[in-house]
Design an enzyme around this catalytic site. Structure first.
Site, PDB file in Angstrom:
ATOM      1  N   GLU A   9      -2.410 -10.520  -3.473  1.00  0.00           N
ATOM      2  CA  GLU A   9      -1.520 -10.818  -2.350  1.00  0.00           C
ATOM      3  C   GLU A   9      -1.366 -12.319  -2.121  1.00  0.00           C
ATOM      4  O   GLU A   9      -1.053 -12.761  -1.018  1.00  0.00           O
ATOM      5  CB  GLU A   9      -2.009 -10.104  -1.079  1.00  0.00           C
ATOM      6  CG  GLU A   9      -1.931  -8.592  -1.225  1.00  0.00           C
ATOM      7  CD  GLU A   9      -2.862  -7.826  -0.306  1.00  0.00           C
ATOM      8  OE1 GLU A   9      -3.669  -8.459   0.399  1.00  0.00           O
ATOM      9  OE2 GLU A   9      -2.793  -6.589  -0.297  1.00  0.00           O
ATOM     10  N   ASP A  49     -11.112  -6.288   0.160  1.00  0.00           N
ATOM     11  CA  ASP A  49     -10.883  -6.177   1.597  1.00  0.00           C
ATOM     12  C   ASP A  49     -12.236  -5.980   2.277  1.00  0.00           C
ATOM     13  O   ASP A  49     -13.064  -5.197   1.810  1.00  0.00           O
ATOM     14  CB  ASP A  49     -10.023  -4.955   1.925  1.00  0.00           C
ATOM     15  CG  ASP A  49      -8.546  -5.159   1.645  1.00  0.00           C
ATOM     16  OD1 ASP A  49      -8.165  -6.276   1.244  1.00  0.00           O
ATOM     17  OD2 ASP A  49      -7.788  -4.197   1.800  1.00  0.00           O
TER      18      ASP A  49
END
Length: 591
Positions: free
Chosen positions: A337, A361
């Protein structure tokens, strides 16, 4: 294209310049200190690429301005990026110090009684502090005899910690971060801050639209022979996992093959954009063959790419790993990302250890009560106070499965130069490739799925930017934990069982953000973090101090914290010292 040389460490033997007996009696001892330091570093340290670290010793001992200038001329011609000054005796402080403001520097003053090496150390450090050029102090805990040529363990630890961090600083300088795409789903780390890279890291940002990746794939700007090799390798090693998509979204074999091909092409093209590829020049594509001199990269992906093309999970996972169809090799640093700040944490970890980094994450805090409520089983061992679920959509380095083994047979992630091919194969065998969930990734893709083995020491890190303050670094040392299979299956399924999982238990201190596991999660500054193998938080702290990035959260023992000597003049609490010193000196490459 000429290959850029690796930074070297310069060793500066300094000496009392008084002739007629004083200097003459110290020449051999002083130069031997320099040689011993160089031998230690060359034996124990490697660059992130695996090459041995090379040391350059001044041609003569340094007693004053003239010899200091001669040393600097030699160092400038040999790409010296870090210096260590050594002496067993009194020398003339400000006349002999390294004055380069950008080069990390340390001084080792021999702890002996015959000559006052400690007195020079103190005098030289005072000069560094007064001139605003911080330096690291190295002084042995115990007195040594004048003829003792050994390097004590505490001195060795500081020399190596300083050298590792200093080489990381020197290796990043002049390189670039390849920002492939823009902001992903509003994630702040993908709002790439050019000033941060330029002022704190000495790097440039190369911004490239994702259409360049599309162009390279569509116009075959890649090595077509290598593509066939990559496909054959994937056919041999990839195990495919469960497809959780609804029937109308499942792809047939031909469609899945096309997704795999494009995913491998993405890996090849992103790599070529980072470091270049001479094979492209052979096809007449000279400009594209050069690459962007990128030591790290990020790929936006979501959603402007992934809504119609295969996602970046396979490409990122393979690039971040220590192996691919070409065998074992240095891992790349590619941030999911385009989270450039997590990419910097990955870059720091790779430069310090030579290992692959696990991008994840920081997804869920599971309290002991919640786990028992959901599974009917209690958390035990290192997990007894709760765990953090580290999981992303499949871009984590496959080394993170921890199928490699250390000398004692324990699961680990090795520096790439120590990895055997059978260990790389074991990581691949422990990984399943699951079709991407259509609701997230309409263009398809494959997510790597593995479970990190338990009992492995890790350091979790993250860089954040705070308006009005600048960058800060977070550090949490801890361990991966192994849960009973039934417990893991239940907890994993509540998030996404097609993604790679690490169950992480940070080491608690009972204070502040490490008072409990919940507080670690609550104080984490962003949605992403990086796992680096080992308890290496002390190395991160030293590196951050060199770059003038304060550490806002860590659980490293106080005895291991090693920062420039001038930090002690910025107050009595060591964390407040760090903030005040970083503010006082400003970013290393001031803009």
């Amino acid at each position: 294209m000429k290959k850029i040389s690796l930074p070297k460490i310069g060793i500066r033997p300094v000496i009392d310049g008084r002739r007629m007996g004083v200097r003459e009696s110290l020449e051999a001892q002083t130069m031997n200190m320099a040689k011993a330091t160089a031998a230690l570093i060359s034996e124990k340290l490697r660059h992130a690429c695996g090459a041995r670290v090379e040391c350059v010793i001044a041609d003569t001992c340094i007693a004053g301005m003239a010899e200091s200038a001669a040393c600097e001329e030699k160092f400038s011609s040999q790409n010296v990026g870090v210096t260590i000054t050594v002496t067993p005796c009194w020398c003339y402080g400000s006349e002999t110090i390294d004055m380069d403001p950008l080069r990390p520097k340390a001084i080792w003053g021999f702890n002996g009684t015959e000559r006052p090496g400690a007195v020079y150390l103190a005098a030289a450090l005072a000069a560094h502090s007064q001139k605003g050029i911080p330096a690291f102090s190295i002084y042995g805990h115990d007195v040594q005899d004048a003829d003792d040529t050994s390097i004590p363990a505490d001195v060795e630890e500081k020399l190596l910690r300083f050298a590792r961090a200093g080489l990381a600083v020197a290796s990043m300088k002049g390189k670039s971060y390849l920002s492939l795409g823009g902001v992903s789903m509003g994630i702040a780390g993908s709002i790439v801050d050019h000033n941060f890279f330029e002022s704190w890291l000495g790097m440039k940002v190369q911004a490239v639209d994702m259409t360049e990746l599309r162009r390279r794939i569509d116009q075959k700007i890649y090595d077509e022979t290598e593509l066939e090799m990559a496909l054959a390798w994937a056919d041999k090693h990839f195990r495919y996992g469960e497809d959780q998509n609804a029937e109308q979204y499942k792809r047939n074999e031909t469609q899945s093959r096309a997704v795999l091909k494009e995913s491998l092409l993405m890996a090849m093209c992103i790599r070529d954009m980072m470091q270049g590829n001479p094979k492209l020049a052979e096809k007449g594509l000279v400009e594209e063959s050069l690459g962007y001199n990128a030591i790290a990269a990020g790929f936006q992906g979501q959603r402007h790419w992934t809504d119609q093309y295969p996602n970046g999970d396979t490409a990122e996972a393979l690039l971040n790993s220590s192996f691919d169809w070409n065998g074992v090799r240095e891992p790349f640093v590619v941030a999911t990302e385009n989270d450039s700040l997590n990419g910097v944490a990955m870059l720091m970890g790779h430069q310090l250890t030579g290992t692959a980094q696990v991008f994840a994450d920081v997804r869920t805090y599971w309290s002991p009560d919640a786990v028992e409520r959901v599974t009917g089983q209690p958390l035990t061992g290192r997990a007894e106070h709760g765990i953090i679920h580290l999981i992303n959509s499949g871009s984590a380095a496959l080394d993170g499965s921890c199928q490699q083994r250390d000398a004692q047979g324990n699961p680990t992630m090795k520096p790439h130069w120590e990895i055997e091919q059978n260990e790389a194969d074991a990581c691949l065998a422990a990984t399943e490739w699951c079709p991407a969930i259509h609701e997230y990734f309409r263009g398809g893709g494959f997510s790597s799925r593995f479970l990190t083995e338990g009992g492995v020491p890790f350091t979790m890190t993250r860089v954040n930017i705070i308006k009005g303050l600048g960058p800060v670094l977070q550090i949490a040392e801890g361990w991966s934990v192994a849960l009973p299979k039934a417990m893991h299956d239940q907890l994993d399924a509540r998030t996404n069982s097609t993604w790679p999982t690490t169950w992480f238990a940070p080491r608690l201190t009972g204070k502040g953000p490490f008072s409990d596991v919940y507080s670690v999660m609550a104080n984490w500054g962003a949605n992403h973090g990086v796992l680096t193998i080992g308890h290496v938080g002390a190395d991160f702290i030293t590196l951050a101090a060199m770059l003038r990035i304060p550490v806002c959260m860590h659980n490293v023992e106080a005895a291991k914290i090693y920062r420039p000597s001038a930090w002690a003049a910025h107050g009595m609490d060591i964390e407040g010292q760090d903030y005040r010193a970083c503010q006082n000196y400003g970013p290393l490459y001031k803009r």
